[in-house]
Design a protein around this motif. Structure first.
Motif, PDB file in Angstrom:
ATOM      1  N   GLY A   9      39.474  -1.016 -55.770  1.00  0.00           N
ATOM      2  CA  GLY A   9      39.753  -0.532 -57.120  1.00  0.00           C
ATOM      3  C   GLY A   9      39.482   0.949 -57.293  1.00  0.00           C
ATOM      4  N   LYS A  10      39.353   1.692 -56.194  1.00  0.00           N
ATOM      5  CA  LYS A  10      39.090   3.130 -56.257  1.00  0.00           C
ATOM      6  C   LYS A  10      40.413   3.879 -56.253  1.00  0.00           C
ATOM      7  N   TYR A  11      40.609   4.717 -57.245  1.00  0.00           N
ATOM      8  CA  TYR A  11      41.840   5.487 -57.371  1.00  0.00           C
ATOM      9  C   TYR A  11      41.510   6.972 -57.336  1.00  0.00           C
ATOM     10  N   SER A  12      42.321   7.739 -56.613  1.00  0.00           N
ATOM     11  CA  SER A  12      42.121   9.185 -56.539  1.00  0.00           C
ATOM     12  C   SER A  12      43.471   9.841 -56.295  1.00  0.00           C
ATOM     13  N   VAL A  13      43.465  11.159 -56.168  1.00  0.00           N
ATOM     14  CA  VAL A  13      44.704  11.872 -55.864  1.00  0.00           C
ATOM     15  C   VAL A  13      45.232  11.465 -54.493  1.00  0.00           C
ATOM     16  N   LYS A  14      44.366  11.008 -53.613  1.00  0.00           N
ATOM     17  CA  LYS A  14      44.796  10.548 -52.296  1.00  0.00           C
ATOM     18  C   LYS A  14      45.555   9.218 -52.396  1.00  0.00           C
ATOM     19  N   SER A  15      45.363   8.488 -53.485  1.00  0.00           N
ATOM     20  CA  SER A  15      46.160   7.283 -53.729  1.00  0.00           C
ATOM     21  C   SER A  15      47.604   7.677 -54.015  1.00  0.00           C
ATOM     22  N   ASP A  16      47.784   8.749 -54.751  1.00  0.00           N
ATOM     23  CA  ASP A  16      49.134   9.265 -55.016  1.00  0.00           C
ATOM     24  C   ASP A  16      49.801   9.731 -53.726  1.00  0.00           C
ATOM     25  N   VAL A  17      49.032  10.352 -52.857  1.00  0.00           N
ATOM     26  CA  VAL A  17      49.567  10.822 -51.578  1.00  0.00           C
ATOM     27  C   VAL A  17      50.037   9.620 -50.752  1.00  0.00           C
ATOM     28  N   PHE A  18      49.264   8.546 -50.754  1.00  0.00           N
ATOM     29  CA  PHE A  18      49.671   7.333 -50.039  1.00  0.00           C
ATOM     30  C   PHE A  18      51.013   6.842 -50.581  1.00  0.00           C
ATOM     31  N   VAL A  86      50.293   8.097 -45.340  1.00  0.00           N
ATOM     32  CA  VAL A  86      49.871   6.692 -45.448  1.00  0.00           C
ATOM     33  C   VAL A  86      48.734   6.342 -44.493  1.00  0.00           C
ATOM     34  N   GLN A  87      48.031   7.354 -44.005  1.00  0.00           N
ATOM     35  CA  GLN A  87      46.896   7.080 -43.128  1.00  0.00           C
ATOM     36  C   GLN A  87      45.868   6.228 -43.863  1.00  0.00           C
ATOM     37  N   LYS A  88      45.195   5.393 -43.098  1.00  0.00           N
ATOM     38  CA  LYS A  88      44.278   4.405 -43.659  1.00  0.00           C
ATOM     39  C   LYS A  88      43.167   5.027 -44.522  1.00  0.00           C
ATOM     40  N   LEU A  89      42.522   6.048 -44.005  1.00  0.00           N
ATOM     41  CA  LEU A  89      41.387   6.649 -44.719  1.00  0.00           C
ATOM     42  C   LEU A  89      41.868   7.777 -45.639  1.00  0.00           C
ATOM     43  N   PRO A  90      41.426   7.765 -46.905  1.00  0.00           N
ATOM     44  CA  PRO A  90      41.858   8.810 -47.845  1.00  0.00           C
ATOM     45  C   PRO A  90      41.534  10.219 -47.362  1.00  0.00           C
ATOM     46  N   ILE A  95      46.518  16.829 -48.831  1.00  0.00           N
ATOM     47  CA  ILE A  95      46.657  17.012 -50.273  1.00  0.00           C
ATOM     48  C   ILE A  95      48.150  17.174 -50.573  1.00  0.00           C
ATOM     49  N   MET A  96      48.539  16.944 -51.808  1.00  0.00           N
ATOM     50  CA  MET A  96      49.957  16.979 -52.165  1.00  0.00           C
ATOM     51  C   MET A  96      50.577  18.353 -51.922  1.00  0.00           C
ATOM     52  N   ALA A  97      49.816  19.427 -52.108  1.00  0.00           N
ATOM     53  CA  ALA A  97      50.341  20.777 -51.859  1.00  0.00           C
ATOM     54  C   ALA A  97      50.745  20.923 -50.387  1.00  0.00           C
ATOM     55  N   SER A  98      49.986  20.332 -49.481  1.00  0.00           N
ATOM     56  CA  SER A  98      50.342  20.379 -48.059  1.00  0.00           C
ATOM     57  C   SER A  98      51.623  19.600 -47.793  1.00  0.00           C
ATOM     58  N   VAL A  99      51.757  18.443 -48.445  1.00  0.00           N
ATOM     59  CA  VAL A  99      52.948  17.619 -48.272  1.00  0.00           C
ATOM     60  C   VAL A  99      54.188  18.417 -48.678  1.00  0.00           C
ATOM     61  N   VAL A 100      54.128  19.052 -49.828  1.00  0.00           N
ATOM     62  CA  VAL A 100      55.255  19.846 -50.326  1.00  0.00           C
ATOM     63  C   VAL A 100      55.544  20.996 -49.363  1.00  0.00           C
ATOM     64  N   SER A 101      54.515  21.664 -48.907  1.00  0.00           N
ATOM     65  CA  SER A 101      54.683  22.782 -47.985  1.00  0.00           C
ATOM     66  C   SER A 101      55.283  22.313 -46.666  1.00  0.00           C
ATOM     67  N   TRP A 102      54.802  21.205 -46.128  1.00  0.00           N
ATOM     68  CA  TRP A 102      55.305  20.683 -44.856  1.00  0.00           C
ATOM     69  C   TRP A 102      56.769  20.280 -44.949  1.00  0.00           C
ATOM     70  N   LEU A 103      57.155  19.699 -46.079  1.00  0.00           N
ATOM     71  CA  LEU A 103      58.547  19.273 -46.233  1.00  0.00           C
ATOM     72  C   LEU A 103      59.493  20.466 -46.406  1.00  0.00           C
ATOM     73  N   GLY A 104      58.981  21.552 -46.946  1.00  0.00           N
ATOM     74  CA  GLY A 104      59.828  22.702 -47.228  1.00  0.00           C
ATOM     75  C   GLY A 104      59.816  23.791 -46.178  1.00  0.00           C
ATOM     76  N   ASN A 105      58.933  23.691 -45.182  1.00  0.00           N
ATOM     77  CA  ASN A 105      58.800  24.765 -44.205  1.00  0.00           C
ATOM     78  C   ASN A 105      58.732  24.172 -42.802  1.00  0.00           C
ATOM     79  N   GLU A 106      59.860  24.195 -42.103  1.00  0.00           N
ATOM     80  CA  GLU A 106      59.904  23.608 -40.755  1.00  0.00           C
ATOM     81  C   GLU A 106      59.092  24.402 -39.738  1.00  0.00           C
ATOM     82  N   GLY A 107      58.682  25.604 -40.085  1.00  0.00           N
ATOM     83  CA  GLY A 107      57.925  26.431 -39.147  1.00  0.00           C
ATOM     84  C   GLY A 107      56.470  26.016 -39.013  1.00  0.00           C
TER      85      GLY A 107
END
Length: 145
Positions: A9-18, A86-90, A95-107
């Motif tokens: 029942g623990k919710y955090s920003v890492k739940s959104d990332v999952f 979707v890694q097991k451990l939060p 963080i979401m900023a990294s996700v956005v950066s990784w998707l937008g910058n192939e370098g």
């Protein structure tokens, strides 16, 4: 739903990332995690993506409709980002900023994903599509005396 929320029942920003990781893998594969079935194993979509990734066959996850016009590097990057989310451990998830950066910058060089959460084989006899679709709800109508 992230493992830590489902179990504790623990919710955090890492739940959104999952959750965004699940969506990315669903978009690439064209299949829903909850309804995923495979002939060779009983893993969900996350488990299937992980197996393909570790075997070096990640492109097999891609939806057939993408096969006519796709960039191999972009599809592999999306799968890798999805698996990182979707890694097991939060604390292992980005963080979401990294996700956005990784998707937008192939370098940018991405880390290797670790084991995903909810990577378990299901028993195919536990539920069927008919059971999932059946509505066993009852309705109580209150009437005054």
């Amino acid at each position: 739903m992230s493992p830590e929320y489902a179990v504790d029942g623990k919710y955090s920003v890492k739940s959104d990332v999952f959750s965004i990781g699940v969506i990315i893998l669903e978009l690439v594969s064209g299949r829903r995690n909850r309804k995923f079935h495979h002939l060779e194993h009983y893993h969900n979509l996350l488990g299937h993506a992980w197996l393909l990734w570790t075997e070096g066959n990640a492109l097999e996850l891609m939806d057939e409709c993408l096969k006519e016009s796709f960039s191999e590097s972009q599809v592999l990057r999306c799968i890798q980002v999805g698996l990182l989310c979707v890694q097991k451990l939060p604390e292992d998830r980005p963080i979401m900023a990294s996700v956005v950066s990784w998707l937008g910058n192939e370098g940018l060089v991405l880390p290797q994903p670790k084991h995903p959460g909810f990577f378990t084989e299901r028993n195919p006899m536990e539920s069927t599509d008919e059971e999932c679709l059946s509505n066993n709800a009852t309705l109580t109508v209150l009437e005054p005396r």
